[in-house]
Design an enzyme around this catalytic site. Structure first.
Site, PDB file in Angstrom:
ATOM      1  N   MET A  74     -18.168 -40.316   0.983  1.00  0.00           N
ATOM      2  CA  MET A  74     -19.220 -41.319   1.185  1.00  0.00           C
ATOM      3  C   MET A  74     -18.724 -42.717   0.817  1.00  0.00           C
ATOM      4  O   MET A  74     -19.169 -43.308  -0.161  1.00  0.00           O
ATOM      5  CB  MET A  74     -20.452 -40.954   0.338  1.00  0.00           C
ATOM      6  CG  MET A  74     -21.015 -39.590   0.680  1.00  0.00           C
ATOM      7  SD  MET A  74     -22.279 -39.037  -0.503  1.00  0.00           S
ATOM      8  CE  MET A  74     -21.279 -38.559  -1.895  1.00  0.00           C
ATOM      9  N   GLN A 116     -30.215 -42.144   4.247  1.00  0.00           N
ATOM     10  CA  GLN A 116     -30.406 -43.455   3.624  1.00  0.00           C
ATOM     11  C   GLN A 116     -31.271 -44.347   4.519  1.00  0.00           C
ATOM     12  O   GLN A 116     -32.262 -44.937   4.072  1.00  0.00           O
ATOM     13  CB  GLN A 116     -29.054 -44.134   3.381  1.00  0.00           C
ATOM     14  CG  GLN A 116     -28.180 -43.470   2.335  1.00  0.00           C
ATOM     15  CD  GLN A 116     -26.813 -44.129   2.240  1.00  0.00           C
ATOM     16  OE1 GLN A 116     -26.429 -44.949   3.075  1.00  0.00           O
ATOM     17  NE2 GLN A 116     -26.054 -43.775   1.218  1.00  0.00           N
ATOM     18  N   THR A 118     -19.512 -42.509  -5.186  1.00  0.00           N
ATOM     19  CA  THR A 118     -20.216 -43.575  -4.488  1.00  0.00           C
ATOM     20  C   THR A 118     -21.238 -44.153  -5.450  1.00  0.00           C
ATOM     21  O   THR A 118     -21.790 -43.408  -6.274  1.00  0.00           O
ATOM     22  CB  THR A 118     -20.927 -43.055  -3.223  1.00  0.00           C
ATOM     23  OG1 THR A 118     -21.887 -44.015  -2.791  1.00  0.00           O
ATOM     24  CG2 THR A 118     -21.650 -41.757  -3.488  1.00  0.00           C
ATOM     25  N   ASN A 119     -21.485 -45.449  -5.364  1.00  0.00           N
ATOM     26  CA  ASN A 119     -22.516 -46.065  -6.197  1.00  0.00           C
ATOM     27  C   ASN A 119     -23.915 -45.760  -5.681  1.00  0.00           C
ATOM     28  O   ASN A 119     -24.801 -45.347  -6.432  1.00  0.00           O
ATOM     29  CB  ASN A 119     -22.315 -47.587  -6.244  1.00  0.00           C
ATOM     30  CG  ASN A 119     -21.117 -47.998  -7.066  1.00  0.00           C
ATOM     31  OD1 ASN A 119     -21.215 -48.209  -8.269  1.00  0.00           O
ATOM     32  ND2 ASN A 119     -19.973 -48.124  -6.413  1.00  0.00           N
ATOM     33  N   THR A 120     -24.121 -45.960  -4.369  1.00  0.00           N
ATOM     34  CA  THR A 120     -25.461 -45.870  -3.787  1.00  0.00           C
ATOM     35  C   THR A 120     -26.125 -44.526  -4.046  1.00  0.00           C
ATOM     36  O   THR A 120     -27.312 -44.465  -4.376  1.00  0.00           O
ATOM     37  CB  THR A 120     -25.411 -46.138  -2.270  1.00  0.00           C
ATOM     38  OG1 THR A 120     -24.914 -47.456  -2.045  1.00  0.00           O
ATOM     39  CG2 THR A 120     -26.779 -45.994  -1.637  1.00  0.00           C
ATOM     40  N   CYS A 150     -19.809 -51.136  -4.830  1.00  0.00           N
ATOM     41  CA  CYS A 150     -19.687 -50.174  -3.736  1.00  0.00           C
ATOM     42  C   CYS A 150     -18.241 -49.728  -3.779  1.00  0.00           C
ATOM     43  O   CYS A 150     -17.332 -50.563  -3.916  1.00  0.00           O
ATOM     44  CB  CYS A 150     -20.030 -50.808  -2.393  1.00  0.00           C
ATOM     45  SG  CYS A 150     -19.657 -49.730  -0.990  1.00  0.00           S
ATOM     46  N   THR A 151     -17.998 -48.440  -3.676  1.00  0.00           N
ATOM     47  CA  THR A 151     -16.643 -47.936  -3.898  1.00  0.00           C
ATOM     48  C   THR A 151     -15.653 -48.376  -2.823  1.00  0.00           C
ATOM     49  O   THR A 151     -14.451 -48.208  -2.984  1.00  0.00           O
ATOM     50  CB  THR A 151     -16.651 -46.399  -4.010  1.00  0.00           C
ATOM     51  OG1 THR A 151     -17.379 -45.829  -2.913  1.00  0.00           O
ATOM     52  CG2 THR A 151     -17.293 -45.973  -5.322  1.00  0.00           C
ATOM     53  N   GLU A 152     -16.153 -48.970  -1.721  1.00  0.00           N
ATOM     54  CA  GLU A 152     -15.239 -49.485  -0.687  1.00  0.00           C
ATOM     55  C   GLU A 152     -14.850 -50.952  -0.903  1.00  0.00           C
ATOM     56  O   GLU A 152     -13.858 -51.412  -0.328  1.00  0.00           O
ATOM     57  CB  GLU A 152     -15.862 -49.374   0.708  1.00  0.00           C
ATOM     58  CG  GLU A 152     -15.846 -47.969   1.305  1.00  0.00           C
ATOM     59  CD  GLU A 152     -16.977 -47.107   0.785  1.00  0.00           C
ATOM     60  OE1 GLU A 152     -16.866 -45.874   0.879  1.00  0.00           O
ATOM     61  OE2 GLU A 152     -17.960 -47.663   0.268  1.00  0.00           O
TER      62      GLU A 152
END
Length: 228
Positions: free
Chosen positions: A10, A52, A83-85, A196-198
């Protein structure tokens, strides 16, 4: 060494970074041919993103809860949601298993507090920036959280889903991200959470004097701390 359970995919772009960082840190600390004991359950991000967008958070929580059960059955000693979200549904995951879930926002807050900062800017998906599930965890640690204005939040979110999650690194987007970071700094942010991990794929510490807190790296290193 404990076994790390990773709920990834994710997106898989940032999950790759988790695996890399965890193993690099284990190698550095343990030496020789050591690598991390870990299990990865990688979900189909399209299914999660649809949940989401439609507000079906309970459904996505059940999906990730089942992933967590698989990791527990496989021998994981604790779990990371990569993932943060999706920490919005952490309660579903915690309720699904008996092993601990290492919360990304708590690990990040602890890291920021060690640097003795108290006002922090937050970048992430619109869910992470606008809703309370993540910011409240930071505020519980005594931090004041600043977020970009509405149009900037839309841009940050758009780049995450339409570029970074697809592995696209666009110089124009990088420049606008840095402009947003500078404006947060002008408003009083002493550092910026790449929430956000990206985002760490796009924005690097060497490109700015403002302290950046890359949640992927922080979370991965804390996992090694716990594992060792």
């Amino acid at each position: 060494m404990k076994t790390i359970g990773l709920i990834g995919g994710m997106s898989w772009e940032s999950t790759v970074e988790y695996y890399k960082i965890i193993n690099e840190v284990v190698k550095t600390r343990c030496g020789g041919l050591h690598s991390a004991k870990c299990l990865l359950y990688s979900v189909d991000f399209d299914e999660i993103e649809r949940c989401q967008a439609s507000g079906e958070w309970e459904k996505s929580g059940r999906i990730l809860g089942e992933a967590a059960k698989s990791l527990e059955r496989g021998g994981a000693d604790f779990i990371l949601i990569c993932t943060n979200t999706m920490h919005k549904v952490v309660k579903y995951i915690e309720d699904a298993v008996r092993i601990p879930v290492l919360h990304i926002a708590k690990a990040t807050a602890d890291c920021i507090k060690k640097e003795k900062l108290h006002t922090i800017g937050l970048l992430g998906t619109k869910y992470t920036m606008e809703q309370d599930f993540y910011k409240s965890k930071l505020e519980e640690s005594g931090l004041t959280v600043l977020i970009p204005d509405s149009s900037e939040r839309e841009f940050v979110n758009k780049v995450i889903y339409e570029e970074l999650c697809l592995g696209k690194i666009e110089p124009a987007s990088k420049e606008i991200y840095h402009q947003i970071i500078r404006r947060l700094s002008e408003r009083g942010a002493q550092g910026i959470i790449l929430g956000c991990t990206e985002i760490g794929l796009l924005v690097k510490q060497e490109e700015t004097e403002i302290p950046l807190f890359d949640t992927t790296r922080i979370h991965a290193i804390e996992a090694v701390n716990v594992a060792l």
